[in-house]
Design a protein around this motif. Structure first.
Motif, PDB file in Angstrom:
ATOM      1  N   ILE A 175       0.846  -1.199   0.000  1.00  0.00           N
ATOM      2  CA  ILE A 175       0.000   0.000   0.000  1.00  0.00           C
ATOM      3  C   ILE A 175       0.881   1.250   0.000  1.00  0.00           C
ATOM      4  O   ILE A 175       0.635   2.205  -0.730  1.00  0.00           O
ATOM      5  CB  ILE A 175      -0.950   0.007   1.216  1.00  0.00           C
ATOM      6  N   GLN A 176       1.936   1.188   0.816  1.00  0.00           N
ATOM      7  CA  GLN A 176       2.861   2.322   0.895  1.00  0.00           C
ATOM      8  C   GLN A 176       3.444   2.636  -0.480  1.00  0.00           C
ATOM      9  O   GLN A 176       3.600   3.796  -0.853  1.00  0.00           O
ATOM     10  CB  GLN A 176       3.982   1.950   1.863  1.00  0.00           C
ATOM     11  N   GLU A 177       3.752   1.567  -1.224  1.00  0.00           N
ATOM     12  CA  GLU A 177       4.335   1.752  -2.554  1.00  0.00           C
ATOM     13  C   GLU A 177       3.264   1.910  -3.634  1.00  0.00           C
ATOM     14  O   GLU A 177       3.568   1.914  -4.822  1.00  0.00           O
ATOM     15  CB  GLU A 177       5.246   0.570  -2.873  1.00  0.00           C
ATOM     16  N   ASN A 178       2.023   1.944  -3.169  1.00  0.00           N
ATOM     17  CA  ASN A 178       0.873   2.130  -4.065  1.00  0.00           C
ATOM     18  C   ASN A 178       0.826   1.092  -5.195  1.00  0.00           C
ATOM     19  O   ASN A 178       0.527   1.417  -6.344  1.00  0.00           O
ATOM     20  CB  ASN A 178       0.902   3.557  -4.645  1.00  0.00           C
ATOM     21  N   LYS A 179       1.113  -0.148  -4.865  1.00  0.00           N
ATOM     22  CA  LYS A 179       1.050  -1.213  -5.877  1.00  0.00           C
ATOM     23  C   LYS A 179      -0.329  -1.871  -5.844  1.00  0.00           C
ATOM     24  O   LYS A 179      -0.520  -2.950  -5.282  1.00  0.00           O
ATOM     25  CB  LYS A 179       2.136  -2.246  -5.603  1.00  0.00           C
TER      26      LYS A 179
ATOM     27  N   VAL B   4      -1.753  -5.624  -4.453  1.00  0.00           N
ATOM     28  CA  VAL B   4      -2.707  -5.717  -3.339  1.00  0.00           C
ATOM     29  C   VAL B   4      -3.885  -6.599  -3.761  1.00  0.00           C
ATOM     30  O   VAL B   4      -4.284  -7.519  -3.048  1.00  0.00           O
ATOM     31  CB  VAL B   4      -3.212  -4.312  -2.926  1.00  0.00           C
ATOM     32  N   LEU B   5      -4.390  -6.300  -4.940  1.00  0.00           N
ATOM     33  CA  LEU B   5      -5.505  -7.088  -5.473  1.00  0.00           C
ATOM     34  C   LEU B   5      -5.131  -8.560  -5.561  1.00  0.00           C
ATOM     35  O   LEU B   5      -5.909  -9.439  -5.163  1.00  0.00           O
ATOM     36  CB  LEU B   5      -5.864  -6.583  -6.873  1.00  0.00           C
ATOM     37  N   HIS B   6      -3.965  -8.811  -6.084  1.00  0.00           N
ATOM     38  CA  HIS B   6      -3.497 -10.173  -6.265  1.00  0.00           C
ATOM     39  C   HIS B   6      -3.410 -10.902  -4.917  1.00  0.00           C
ATOM     40  O   HIS B   6      -3.796 -12.068  -4.782  1.00  0.00           O
ATOM     41  CB  HIS B   6      -2.122 -10.146  -6.954  1.00  0.00           C
ATOM     42  N   LEU B   7      -2.902 -10.187  -3.928  1.00  0.00           N
ATOM     43  CA  LEU B   7      -2.741 -10.781  -2.595  1.00  0.00           C
ATOM     44  C   LEU B   7      -4.093 -11.156  -1.983  1.00  0.00           C
ATOM     45  O   LEU B   7      -4.236 -12.174  -1.297  1.00  0.00           O
ATOM     46  CB  LEU B   7      -2.017  -9.769  -1.688  1.00  0.00           C
TER      47      LEU B   7
ATOM     48  N   PHE C 127     -10.193  -1.148   0.680  1.00  0.00           N
ATOM     49  CA  PHE C 127     -11.616  -1.098   0.341  1.00  0.00           C
ATOM     50  C   PHE C 127     -11.816  -0.528  -1.065  1.00  0.00           C
ATOM     51  O   PHE C 127     -12.597  -1.065  -1.856  1.00  0.00           O
ATOM     52  CB  PHE C 127     -12.343  -0.231   1.364  1.00  0.00           C
ATOM     53  N   ASN C 128     -11.093   0.535  -1.375  1.00  0.00           N
ATOM     54  CA  ASN C 128     -11.249   1.180  -2.679  1.00  0.00           C
ATOM     55  C   ASN C 128     -10.668   0.351  -3.816  1.00  0.00           C
ATOM     56  O   ASN C 128     -11.079   0.498  -4.965  1.00  0.00           O
ATOM     57  CB  ASN C 128     -10.590   2.562  -2.670  1.00  0.00           C
ATOM     58  N   THR C 129      -9.719  -0.507  -3.483  1.00  0.00           N
ATOM     59  CA  THR C 129      -9.087  -1.318  -4.512  1.00  0.00           C
ATOM     60  C   THR C 129      -9.987  -2.465  -4.979  1.00  0.00           C
ATOM     61  O   THR C 129      -9.999  -2.841  -6.144  1.00  0.00           O
ATOM     62  CB  THR C 129      -7.754  -1.895  -3.974  1.00  0.00           C
ATOM     63  N   LEU C 130     -10.732  -3.014  -4.035  1.00  0.00           N
ATOM     64  CA  LEU C 130     -11.572  -4.175  -4.354  1.00  0.00           C
ATOM     65  C   LEU C 130     -12.836  -3.757  -5.099  1.00  0.00           C
ATOM     66  O   LEU C 130     -13.274  -2.609  -4.999  1.00  0.00           O
ATOM     67  CB  LEU C 130     -11.952  -4.900  -3.061  1.00  0.00           C
ATOM     68  N   ASP C 131     -13.448  -4.716  -5.837  1.00  0.00           N
ATOM     69  CA  ASP C 131     -14.686  -4.344  -6.540  1.00  0.00           C
ATOM     70  C   ASP C 131     -15.906  -4.467  -5.632  1.00  0.00           C
ATOM     71  O   ASP C 131     -15.891  -5.132  -4.598  1.00  0.00           O
ATOM     72  CB  ASP C 131     -14.839  -5.116  -7.854  1.00  0.00           C
TER      73      ASP C 131
END
Lengths: 450, 450
Positions: free
Chosen positions: A17-21, A25-28, A53-57
């Motif tokens: 998250i810190q590196e904004n990847k 994150v999604l993959h994990l 939360f914002n990353t997930l659909d």
């Protein structure tokens, strides 16, 4: 299956998250169950939780919202617009959506409702919001499969297919009349083995268990457990089918009820958790402590009445905590058994039979304990025999009376519609402390004559 | 729906039985749910209960047996031959049948098993009897619907129909390989929308939650609740599918667990009910009382150490029950919150954070209570100021230390795999009584200098 969140996982996630990847994150998280993701989010900082939360659909986030602790959920929702919240709720069943809306601040509530896309869904949710949280109406969902008694089997199967799309699990097919009044239920087996032209009125089972919208949640839980039901339909005042309750909702009721009784017994007066704020915890804990303190004042007063004994029989005052503790313990045991019996509906016989049994039981316990006390006070404490005998006799009396109070109070409270669990914990210990000390000194006075 | 057994109904039934009007008894009970009949039988005399049981047909009596209190069931079963019991069990699911057999005396157990008509059923039951009551194996039923991954959809549907006859409710269709190892699950929807020649291996969902036979029942309950499952498959050490657990079994686990914690908190050491015999109740209640009594001895000893203060500051001894009670109450509150947090898996942060929070919380509570005590001791009890101040300062210290003990002990027990609920109730009150009195007199000694 044995999922445990590892510190490594959390660290890895925080780093990503810190590196904004976002992709990583999604993959994990992609193969994880939403309940597990919720648990992970509770461990993260507010910023990181939002990021996840914002990353997930939204299909996944809606379910995650449900699983989150109320506090964390509030934090997440606070940063979402009414429209975004509405999108989440559109993914949820009506009962779950209504529960989340109920937690929102009043103004946002209305905004969210107006943003709901599916009008039928919105109507159902608004409808559910009307009901008391602790009633069948507050528990039920609108999603159910129902058929009209005037249809034939063919129409029925077609309609059912349409309805079933909105229902996660079909537990039962309910039959209603033209006025939507619950008439009975349909077995899937009968439906499939009957000619397609047969009217439903010929095949349905007219006997069906149901509850009313205003039935208390604990009563719903009792009925569903007793009759082993996985779902139960809910009807309104006119007998119209308005919803259904499934067994997973009941589990929450059972747990809440057990937690509540447990907290009352421990002298905690409202639903709190270890992670709540100090202020909330104080509000829950202080009232009973104040009551216990005031009870303690009376105990001081009572002891003071027997000040005259201090010079000759000062040792008696060393025993007051012991007497008070025994009175309290015995009282709590008695009341806990009664409260549990009332909760599980396993109490039989009259109050008098119950009290008589308690007398026998406490006499037996009292005699054994008094014997130990008699021997102990002589050999361990080196107290004079006459004092040992006095304290022992007092102990028996105190135990009998404490157990009678512990039995009588919850039964009486229950009779007058007051939660008998109130009688466990500090209330019973405090009053038994006072009675115990009073009885103790009265008996000592008679025997020792001070 | 709101079924309550009326006294009139019982009277009517007793009269009919007395006059041996079997048909009328049948007529009276015929539309009743078996759970209600079980409740009625519990109210009847042993003779009358037998009469009712013998009058009804075995499909109904088997279910009634399940619903009866263990004690009443034992009475009924005692009068039945092994063959008669076997006939009842043939009507039941394997898990329920195994539970009833487990209650029988050893000799009768074997006779009953040998009388079971359905050999497959008997084998399954015997298999279930091997497992520990508190494990997934002890909870599961053998009845389930499973298909082989190498079948095609058509074979699958045919086989499923056969299997489903023995299963009351189909929650899931499990997929296994040739070795009966669990591979995944099948959605009914996919099955119905796929061409009949498609091999199952193409359509099944390879992700399926499961538990092992030796998973603890509370862990099964936790998993099913967390992931919102209505049923979960059980596999053996080799990953072979051996049974499934449904959500209604889990409700019993949750209730038992809550009841157990509650009883421990109330100082009752084994699973008893108000209607158990006096001997059983004594066995459950006496141990904690003896412990509390021995703790009381120590409190007497501690008070005795400060005998020297009696002449000048006798009033101090009036306050010992108050100090002990407050220490006990605070300790129970703290430990109850921790125990509940541990049970619900909601405790976050380290022990030190937890203890530090508890210090802040108890200081706040302690200050408020000490203020009330200070005012109360002067205005209500008329005690000298210096005594009031002494007792108040002692009260704060006692509250802080009691709450630390109440927090520390359950966390530590839990860390070493001991049930933290042991730390609630008499254990915590008794040890806090002793510490409380010790701290109280120590502080008094420093301030008053006796």
């Amino acid at each position: 299956m044995e999922f445990k969140i590892s510190k490594e996982l959390i660290k890895e996630l925080e780093l990503l998250i810190q590196e904004n990847k976002e992709q990583d994150v999604l993959h994990l998280l992609q193969d994880m169950h939403f309940a597990d993701i919720a648990e992970i989010m509770e461990e993260l900082s507010e910023f990181d939780a939002h990021y996840v939360f914002n990353t997930l659909d939204s299909e996944k986030t809606a379910e995650i919202l449900l699983e989150l602790d109320e506090e964390v959920r509030e934090k997440i929702l606070r940063k979402l617009s009414a429209k975004e919240i509405a999108e989440e709720l559109d993914e949820l069943n009506t009962d779950d959506a209504a529960d989340i809306i109920a937690e929102l601040p009043r103004e946002k509530k209305e905004q969210v409702i107006s943003e709901l896309e599916d009008v039928e869904h919105a109507k159902d949710i608004v409808d559910l919001l009307r009901y008391d949280e602790d009633s069948a109406g507050g528990l039920m969902a609108k999603e159910l499969v129902k058929v009209n008694e005037n249809w034939n089997v063919l129409t029925c199967v077609k309609e059912m297919r349409l309805q079933a799309e909105n229902v996660t699990r079909v537990h039962s097919i309910y039959v209603v009349d033209d006025e939507n009044r619950l008439k009975g239920r349909l077995s899937l087996k009968d439906l499939l083995t009957t000619s397609t032209k047969t009217p439903i009125s010929d095949v349905y089972i007219p006997k069906v268990d149901y509850v009313k919208v205003d039935t208390k949640d604990v009563e719903v839980a009792r009925i569903m457990q007793k009759y082993d039901l996985e779902a139960i339909p809910v009807v309104d005042e006119l007998g119209r089918l308005v919803g259904r309750i499934t067994i997973d909702d009941i589990i929450d009721v059972i747990k809440e009820e057990a937690d509540k009784d447990y907290q009352l017994a421990a002298g905690i007066s409202q639903d709190v958790e270890a992670d709540d704020s100090i202020l909330e915890l104080t509000k829950a804990r202080l009232p009973w402590l104040v009551l216990a303190l005031l009870g303690g004042f009376i105990a001081v007063k009572v002891s003071g009445l027997y000040e005259g004994a201090m010079e000759e029989y000062g040792v008696l005052f060393f025993f007051t905590p012991l007497i008070a503790a025994m009175a309290g313990n015995v009282g709590v045991q008695s009341s806990a058994i009664i409260v549990q019996g009332l909760a599980n509906d396993t109490l039989s016989g009259s109050v008098w039979q119950r009290l008589f049994k308690e007398v026998k039981l406490s006499l037996l316990n009292g005699l054994i304990l008094a014997l130990i006390l008699l021997l102990g006070s002589h050999f361990l404490l080196g107290v004079e025999y006459i004092i040992g005998i006095t304290v022992s006799i007092a102990l028996i009396s105190v135990i009998v009376i404490a157990s009678l109070i512990g039995t009588f109070v919850p039964i009486t409270l229950n009779k007058y519609g007051i939660d008998p669990a109130l009688a466990t914990g500090p209330f019973i210990t405090t009053s038994n402390d006072i009675f115990g000390i009073l009885i103790y000194f009265s008996i000592a006075k008679v025997i020792l004559g001070f």
